[in-house]
Design an enzyme around this catalytic site. Structure first.
Site, short mmCIF file in Angstrom:
data_model
loop_
_atom_site.label_atom_id
_atom_site.label_comp_id
_atom_site.label_asym_id
_atom_site.label_seq_id
_atom_site.Cartn_x
_atom_site.Cartn_y
_atom_site.Cartn_z
N GLN A 1 -35.59 -14.36 -3.52
CA GLN A 1 -34.65 -13.70 -2.05
C GLN A 1 -34.79 -11.58 -2.46
O GLN A 1 -34.37 -11.27 -3.06
CB GLN A 1 -33.13 -13.35 -0.73
CG GLN A 1 -32.25 -13.68 -1.94
CD GLN A 1 -31.55 -14.04 -0.79
OE1 GLN A 1 -31.08 -14.21 -0.23
NE2 GLN A 1 -30.13 -12.93 -0.42
N GLU B 1 -28.87 -13.93 -6.31
CA GLU B 1 -27.94 -14.74 -7.77
C GLU B 1 -28.99 -15.07 -8.97
O GLU B 1 -28.69 -14.78 -9.71
CB GLU B 1 -27.62 -15.46 -7.19
CG GLU B 1 -26.54 -15.16 -6.07
CD GLU B 1 -25.30 -15.70 -5.25
OE1 GLU B 1 -26.25 -17.06 -5.62
OE2 GLU B 1 -24.36 -16.25 -4.77
N TRP C 1 -21.32 -14.12 3.01
CA TRP C 1 -21.43 -13.58 3.39
C TRP C 1 -23.01 -13.57 4.56
O TRP C 1 -22.81 -12.70 5.11
CB TRP C 1 -22.22 -12.29 2.38
CG TRP C 1 -23.96 -12.87 2.04
CD1 TRP C 1 -23.60 -14.04 1.46
CD2 TRP C 1 -24.80 -11.66 1.61
NE1 TRP C 1 -25.04 -14.15 1.09
CE2 TRP C 1 -25.57 -12.92 1.40
CE3 TRP C 1 -24.84 -10.34 2.26
CZ2 TRP C 1 -26.78 -12.87 1.68
CZ3 TRP C 1 -26.59 -10.07 2.28
CH2 TRP C 1 -27.61 -11.20 1.50
N ASP C 2 -22.62 -14.23 4.54
CA ASP C 2 -23.29 -14.96 5.99
C ASP C 2 -23.17 -14.68 7.60
O ASP C 2 -23.42 -14.30 7.94
CB ASP C 2 -23.62 -16.54 5.53
CG ASP C 2 -24.16 -17.00 4.09
OD1 ASP C 2 -23.64 -16.40 3.06
OD2 ASP C 2 -25.16 -18.07 3.77
#
Length: 751
Positions: free
Chosen positions: A558, A485, A357-358
């Protein structure tokens, strides 16, 4: 001669506010004197050891000037960890300076989703990692704007004559299959005398991924030809990729005239991905260009065209960080090679070179404004692999297209089966749909959207339609993994649910705008209902959005909840937005990932908290590794050459301090804020709906200058104070100046 460590200090000092103390000036001057003494005395070599008998020449004045302009970084010492050497790439192939490996984008080896020897970038032994063993290196540089890496060294030939040697590396921007290394030397010695350069090629030995065999190149001597197939395809019945490498044979001793000479080591790599006859074509291209004198200027010209658009700032340290970020991204993308971009770029095997997804969420957004053709190439990577996404959805008993968490060559899931991300980290499908929306909003490229992007967006909407559950009147998504995650598998990730709702809204808007029939009857009504009634976790007592159902305030890697504000732009009051930010900032681990952390300052600036935004923004520099500003995933550890970090940092400048938002119906400038220690920002050659313009702002005013018109729409320029006023913005050279305390928007009207 203060290039190595002084300019970052002087850049920051130059633009400090008034009131600087004499003591601070004294400290900087003392630092500069120490730097100059170290450089001029030649006390140490690139490895930090004494180098008696060799007088090190000064750094070329042109280099010092280019670094002062923010276009070049120079160092007299190599980094202690060579993974932080500059990348040399062109979006097709790449290597890291002095690395023993070259990689080609799209060439992988290994089965797709196994834990042992999984799919990864196929290693090609280096052909251009050459050192001059009997010379003393004293400076290495990367020129961001010209796409060339340099290394200077010197040696004493017989008779005590000093020989100056310049090595340069570049992955040719126009000729994508070509990697070039050139050695040039000169001295005051006689043309009748000769000098021996001892060359060493660091190729790292045979590849375990490709079974190369030596071949010959007809009518050409001093050439090495290696061809072979990858060992293992991603799928058991896949067709192996064939690779052909044609390169100059590197002699152990290069004998040349003492007065000066030139040696070129040319590498041409072609594969079955780009031609039916790789060996023949590679040999032909090698023969055609080995003696071509225009290779370097041609490369510089093509590479330089990318820099017609960019970001200029008055702070030298910040300029170097910005240009290093663009350099990292441009080294890994090109408009005519549609194999995506991985978090560690082409020059490393970080994350096995897979696409995450980066790409859509962190790398592409800024490129929509400066290089939209690169965005189109990356999104086309997803289009071509739509069948792989459909196959994954069907395998898990869903409808539509469920894009893999890790994608490589085929578009099937490449995350090893033993890890849960491959099954549960599903927000990537929404990320792809929203990236297509942003590209279309920025470019108005309806032809590509209708022919290519629409099928992807509809497929993703079908997947979520079959994936969501219902709890009362709300739709829920259970058993997913968040972007953070570390939480594991949870129910109702706030980011996943919000991104899904927005992706479904976009599918409906797109379908109606293009007058496309939905995949099945009443699909638009169903998708609208899901989007409108999606469960978005919210804690009334804490007045925050929990990361997911059941989140209890534990530390995070994050911040997913703050991603609602940026990049998703989820509608909420400023009070709730503030509560979210302040709650999670102090619950984010110090050595977390730069992926999500880079969004903090963007969201804070949108709320007007310039002081805390600057604190968060400054943390980014902990991820920039000296001496060449190479992005690292974490402050300590993680992937080097972290392209994701480069993209996130540029978003801080454009969408944070520039206040830019790409919306479905206009380009918005929420505010204009100067970054720390900066008094001037210019967005050069910005693109929107086919028009090109410059945006330049100081503390009190901002100017817009139209450089080229759109061929499809007319632009309106609007400013909002209490009400909004519009002007036509369609005359080349048109110059509009407004105060920085107003909101500006550009929108299209049909011609």
């Amino acid at each position: 001669l203060v290039y190595g460590c002084a300019l970052p200090w002087t850049g920051m000092m130059e633009h400090q506010r008034k009131g600087r103390s004499i003591a601070s000036h004294f400290v900087v001057v003392l630092l500069l004197l120490c730097c100059i003494k170290s450089v001029l005395s030649g006390d140490t070599d690139s490895a930090g050891k004494k180098s008696p008998g060799v007088a090190l020449p000064p750094i070329p004045p042109a280099w010092v000037k280019r670094m002062a302009q923010g276009n070049m970084m120079v160092s007299t010492k190599d980094p202690s960890d060579l993974q932080f050497m500059p990348v040399i790439g062109n979006g097709y192939l790449a290597t890291i300076l002095l690395s023993n490996t070259t990689y080609v984008s799209g060439v992988y080896n290994g089965l797709g989703s196994v834990a042992t020897n999984p799919s990864h970038r196929a290693r090609i032994p280096a052909t251009a990692s050459i050192t001059v063993e009997n010379a003393e290196p004293y400076a290495t540089a990367v020129d961001f704007e010209r796409g060339v890496v340099y290394r200077l060294s010197t040696m004493v030939a017989h008779g005590g004559v000093n020989v100056d040697i310049e090595q340069r590396w570049y992955a040719h921007r126009k000729r994508l299959n070509m990697l070039v290394h050139e050695i040039q030397w000169n001295s005051t010695g006689s043309r009748d005398e000769f000098v021996d350069l001892k060359l060493r090629l660091n190729n790292g030995g045979p590849s375990a991924d490709i079974h190369f065999k030596s071949q010959t190149c007809e009518y050409q001597s001093n050439v090495e030809v290696a061809t072979g197939f990858i060992d293992t395809t991603e799928e058991p019945d896949g067709e192996p990729v064939f690779v052909s490498v044609v390169s100059t044979q590197v002699p152990a001793i290069m004998k040349g005239r003492l007065s000066g000479g030139f040696f070129r080591a040319l590498t041409v790599i072609k594969t079955s991905l780009d031609t039916y006859t790789p060996q023949k074509d590679a040999c032909g291209e090698y023969i055609a260009y080995i003696n071509e004198t225009s290779l370097l200027p041609q490369h510089m010209s093509t590479w330089g065209s990318l820099w017609a658009s960019g970001i200029e700032v008055s702070n030298n340290s910040l300029a170097l960080a910005i240009n290093a970020s663009f350099y990292e991204i441009y080294s890994n993308l090109r408009h005519d090679w549609m194999y995506g971009i991985s978090p560690g770029g082409i020059g490393t095997n970080a994350y096995n070179g897979h696409i995450f997804w980066d790409m859509e969420t962190w790398v592409l957004p800024v490129l929509n404004l400066f290089q939209p053709q690169l965005v189109k190439a990356c999104l086309s990577y997803r289009v071509v692999r739509l069948q792989g996404a459909r196959a994954k959805a069907a395998k898990l008993k869903y409808q539509g297209a469920m894009f893999p968490w890790e994608s490589a060559f085929t578009g099937l899931e490449c995350c090893p089966d033993i890890f849960p991300e491959g099954r549960y980290e599903q927000h990537i499908s929404s990320d792809i749909a929203l990236a297509i929306q942003q590209y279309y909003s920025a470019t108005g490229d309806k032809i590509w959207l209708r022919a290519n992007g629409a099928a992807v967006v509809f497929g993703i909407a079908q997947f979520w339609d079959s994936r969501v559950g219902k709890s009362g009147k709300q739709y829920v998504i259970n058993q997913v993994m968040c972007p953070d995650e570390s939480a594991g598998v949870v129910n109702n990730s706030v980011y996943t649910n919000a991104a899904t709702a927005l992706a479904l809204q976009w599918a409906v808007q797109m379908g109606r705008a293009l007058d496309l029939s939905p995949p099945y009857r009443n699909a638009f009504e169903r998708w609208s209902d899901i989007a409108s009634n999606m469960h978005i976790p919210y804690d009334d007592d804490l007045r925050i959005h929990p990361q997911y159902d059941g989140y209890r305030g534990q530390l995070i890697n994050q911040n997913d909840a703050c991603l609602l504000q940026y990049p998703l732009g989820w509608s909420m009051s400023s009070d709730i937005a503030s509560e979210d930010l302040y709650y999670y900032i102090f619950r984010t681990r110090e050595n977390g990932y730069f992926t999500g952390d880079s969004a903090y300052s963007v969201a804070l600036l949108a709320l007007g908290n310039v002081v805390l935004a600057a604190t968060e923004f400054t943390k980014a520099f902990l991820h920039l590794k000296p001496p060449f500003n190479v992005w690292n995933e974490r402050v300590e550890g993680g992937a080097s050459h972290f392209v994701t970090g480069a993209g996130g940092f540029l978003q801080n400048i454009a969408f944070g301090y520039g206040g830019i938002r790409i919306t479905p119906d206009h380009l918005e400038f929420l505010s204009f804020t100067l970054p720390p220690h900066t008094n001037h920002v210019k967005f050069r050659g910005m693109r929107y709906l086919g028009a090109t313009f410059d945006v330049e702002y100081l503390a009190s005013q901002v100017s817009f200058v139209l450089r080229s018109k759109s061929h499809t729409v007319s632009l309106l320029f609007g400013i909002t104070e209490k009400t909004t006023t519009y002007w036509d913005f369609n005359t080349i050279g048109q110059h509009i100046i407004v105060p920085t305390n107003v909101q500006v928007s550009l929108l299209a009207k049909k011609m």
